[in-house]
Each structure stands twice: as structure tokens, then as C-alpha cells.
Scaffold this motif. Structure first.
Motif, PDB file in Angstrom:
ATOM      1  N   ASN A 136      -6.929  -6.409   3.108  1.00 49.66           N
ATOM      2  CA  ASN A 136      -5.843  -7.150   2.434  1.00 49.66           C
ATOM      3  C   ASN A 136      -4.611  -7.379   3.308  1.00 49.66           C
ATOM      4  O   ASN A 136      -3.564  -7.763   2.795  1.00 49.66           O
ATOM      5  CB  ASN A 136      -5.400  -6.438   1.152  1.00 49.66           C
ATOM      6  CG  ASN A 136      -6.509  -6.325   0.129  1.00 49.66           C
ATOM      7  OD1 ASN A 136      -6.944  -5.231  -0.198  1.00 49.66           O
ATOM      8  ND2 ASN A 136      -6.989  -7.467  -0.383  1.00 49.66           N
ATOM      9  N   GLN A 179      -9.433   0.542   2.429  1.00 50.41           N
ATOM     10  CA  GLN A 179      -8.150   0.945   1.887  1.00 50.41           C
ATOM     11  C   GLN A 179      -7.900   2.366   2.370  1.00 50.41           C
ATOM     12  O   GLN A 179      -8.793   3.215   2.323  1.00 50.41           O
ATOM     13  CB  GLN A 179      -8.156   0.890   0.357  1.00 50.41           C
ATOM     14  CG  GLN A 179      -8.322  -0.506  -0.226  1.00 50.41           C
ATOM     15  CD  GLN A 179      -7.114  -1.404   0.003  1.00 50.41           C
ATOM     16  OE1 GLN A 179      -6.001  -0.922   0.238  1.00 50.41           O
ATOM     17  NE2 GLN A 179      -7.326  -2.712  -0.046  1.00 50.41           N
ATOM     18  N   GLN A 186      -0.358  -0.830   1.723  1.00 49.41           N
ATOM     19  CA  GLN A 186       0.817  -1.379   1.049  1.00 49.41           C
ATOM     20  C   GLN A 186       2.108  -0.962   1.741  1.00 49.41           C
ATOM     21  O   GLN A 186       3.075  -1.733   1.774  1.00 49.41           O
ATOM     22  CB  GLN A 186       0.824  -0.941  -0.416  1.00 49.41           C
ATOM     23  CG  GLN A 186      -0.283  -1.564  -1.247  1.00 49.41           C
ATOM     24  CD  GLN A 186      -0.242  -1.117  -2.690  1.00 49.41           C
ATOM     25  OE1 GLN A 186       0.526  -0.226  -3.070  1.00 49.41           O
ATOM     26  NE2 GLN A 186      -1.086  -1.721  -3.521  1.00 49.41           N
ATOM     27  N   TRP A 229       0.507  -9.339   2.665  1.00 51.44           N
ATOM     28  CA  TRP A 229      -0.602  -8.936   1.789  1.00 51.44           C
ATOM     29  C   TRP A 229      -1.403 -10.177   1.389  1.00 51.44           C
ATOM     30  O   TRP A 229      -0.836 -11.192   0.980  1.00 51.44           O
ATOM     31  CB  TRP A 229      -0.079  -8.244   0.533  1.00 51.44           C
ATOM     32  CG  TRP A 229      -1.174  -7.698  -0.347  1.00 51.44           C
ATOM     33  CD1 TRP A 229      -1.812  -8.341  -1.359  1.00 51.44           C
ATOM     34  CD2 TRP A 229      -1.765  -6.394  -0.264  1.00 51.44           C
ATOM     35  NE1 TRP A 229      -2.766  -7.523  -1.929  1.00 51.44           N
ATOM     36  CE2 TRP A 229      -2.750  -6.319  -1.280  1.00 51.44           C
ATOM     37  CE3 TRP A 229      -1.547  -5.281   0.558  1.00 51.44           C
ATOM     38  CZ2 TRP A 229      -3.510  -5.166  -1.491  1.00 51.44           C
ATOM     39  CZ3 TRP A 229      -2.299  -4.141   0.345  1.00 51.44           C
ATOM     40  CH2 TRP A 229      -3.277  -4.093  -0.669  1.00 51.44           C
ATOM     41  N   ASN A 272      -4.883 -11.403  -0.898  1.00 53.92           N
ATOM     42  CA  ASN A 272      -5.878 -10.980  -1.848  1.00 53.92           C
ATOM     43  C   ASN A 272      -7.261 -11.420  -1.394  1.00 53.92           C
ATOM     44  O   ASN A 272      -7.426 -12.452  -0.741  1.00 53.92           O
ATOM     45  CB  ASN A 272      -5.584 -11.573  -3.228  1.00 53.92           C
ATOM     46  CG  ASN A 272      -4.331 -10.969  -3.832  1.00 53.92           C
ATOM     47  OD1 ASN A 272      -4.109  -9.748  -3.769  1.00 53.92           O
ATOM     48  ND2 ASN A 272      -3.473 -11.797  -4.404  1.00 53.92           N
ATOM     49  N   ALA A 273      -8.256 -10.614  -1.743  1.00 55.75           N
ATOM     50  CA  ALA A 273      -9.622 -10.975  -1.380  1.00 55.75           C
ATOM     51  C   ALA A 273     -10.041 -12.246  -2.092  1.00 55.75           C
ATOM     52  O   ALA A 273      -9.638 -12.482  -3.233  1.00 55.75           O
ATOM     53  CB  ALA A 273     -10.571  -9.826  -1.747  1.00 55.75           C
TER      54      ALA A 273
END
Length: 226
Positions: free
Chosen positions: A155, A198, A212, A222, A224-225
Motif C-alpha cells: 500500500n 503489512q 501507516q 498510501w 489502496n489495492a
């Protein structure tokens, strides 16, 4: 002499050993997908790209013993050098500072310069070295699964005004992970086949997302997938 037609060749003779061992995928200690595991960082390559070790895995404790055995073995100058031209994918022993020897995989061979690009399979990282500095590896030195996992933080993308992750992003990732108790989970795979993860840092009773935290500190964006 009496039984002239009797075949007396040794049918139990072992087959000739391969000159150099290759790297089957089963040799890697892979990170399980969608399962959270304890890890530690072996090396940070960039702001989103690093190498992890599963230090709580039952095989990890044997790495220190292997390091000691390789140090003793390759201290002898009679150890056979890696022959040229060398085949891509071959496992060998690479010399490190202070007398250490690490297991390495040949990624590319430059015949003109006799330089070899290698990846260190236990501690992570890539390097370009002279072929004369590499040694053939003993077969018993490849029995332990390779402990380094090459991963990309999921991400994350570099900042819009930058073409790649900055040195500051790398330094921030090193600060967030150095000496920390970490958890990792494979969530997907990059188009190159490298796992996307992650990563979390345990701070007392709390768990903080490293992914994050890099975004919140302004080092990356960031995404998003899809």
C-alpha cells in the motif's frame, strides 16, 4: 578369473556429484500468506523494500552455527574457487568483512569484467563482487533453509513529486524497525513475485503499523489495492 562372463562392476557406486548446487524453491524459508508471524529486519534496502528473518522459526537457531562452520571452512586457502563462467542461480560462499562468509546466490555474471552480482540468501542485500572472491559451497552448507525473505511494504508509493523512495524514507524505516519487536503478514504479491507485507511494531501493549507510520510522517503516499 574362472568366471570370465561375470559382471563385477560396482552397482552401488554413487552417481557423480553435481559440480555446483542449484537453488530449488523449497530451499527458502517462506513467509506464510495471510498469517501473522514474528520477524526482525535483516536489512533495509529502500523506503519500502527490505529483508526479513523469522527469528522464532525452529530452523533459525542453526544459522549461527552455520556461520561459524563456514568461517572455519573458508579460512583455508585451499577451498575451491567458483569456476568461470558461472551459472545464474548457483549458490556459493561470499566473503564478508572481518572473516565472515555468507551463503549467496548468483544473480548475474559479467564475463568481460569477471564481476558477479549476488544476493545474500540469509541476511539479505545485493552486491557486485569479483568472481575470485567467491568459493564453491559445501553440500552440507545448503541443508539449512535460506533465512532471508525479500519483501515490499504493501500500500505504499513514493511521493508524487519523487520518482523513487527517498533516502529519508529509508532512514525512517530503519529507525522504525531497528531493534524492534515486529509482526509481518503477507497480503499479496508484487508483479515481480516478491511478497507484499503489512508490518507492525509492538510498543508495549500496542501494535503500530509501520506502513501507516511512514505515510503519517510524510515519507510516502498510501495507495489502496486495486
Amino acid at each position: 578369473m574362472k568366471f570370465k562372463d561375470l559382471e563385477l562392476s560396482n552397482c552401488y557406486a554413487p552417481p557423480p556429484a553435481p559440480s555446483l548446487p542449484a537453488l530449488p524453491i523449497t530451499s527458502w524459508l517462506l513467509l506464510p500468506q495471510r498469517v501473522t508471524v514474528e520477524v526482525r529486519v535483516a536489512q533495509v534496502a529502500s523506503g519500502n523494500y527490505l529483508f526479513l528473518q523469522q527469528h522464532t522459526h525452529p530452523t533459525f537457531h542453526a544459522l549461527r552455527s552455520l556461520d561459524q562452520q563456514m568461517r572455519l571452512c573458508y579460512a583455508h586457502p585451499s577451498c575451491p574457487a567458483l569456476p568461470a563462467p558461472v551459472e545464474v542461480g548457483v549458490i556459493c560462499a561470499g566473503q564478508m568483512p572481518e572473516g565472515a562468509w555468507w551463503r549467496a546466490q548468483v544473480m548475474r555474471y559479467h564475463q568481460d569484467s569477471r564481476e558477479v552480482e549476488v544476493r545474500y540468501v540469509d541476511y539479505g542485500g545485493y552486491d557486485t563482487v569479483r568472481i575470485e572472491s567467491l568459493r564453491q559451497i559445501r553440500s552440507d552448507f545448503v541443508s539449512l533453509p535460506f533465512q532471508g525473505s525479500e519483501v515490499i511494504l504493501d500500500n505504499l508509493a513514493c511521493l508524487p513529486e519523487e520518482e523513487e523512495f527517498s533516502a529519508s524514507a529509508k532512514a525512517a524505516l530503519e529507525e522504525l524497525t531497528q531493534g524492534a519487536s515486529l509482526l509481518a503478514q503477507v497480503t499479496d504479491f508484487h508483479t515481480s513475485g516478491i511478497p507484499l507485507v503489512q508490518l507492525w511494531r509492538k510498543e508495549g501493549s500496542e501494535v503500530v503499523s509501520v506502513n501507516q507510520a511512514l505515510v503519517e510522517r510524510g515519507f510516502c503516499s498510501w495507495i489502496n489495492a486495486p
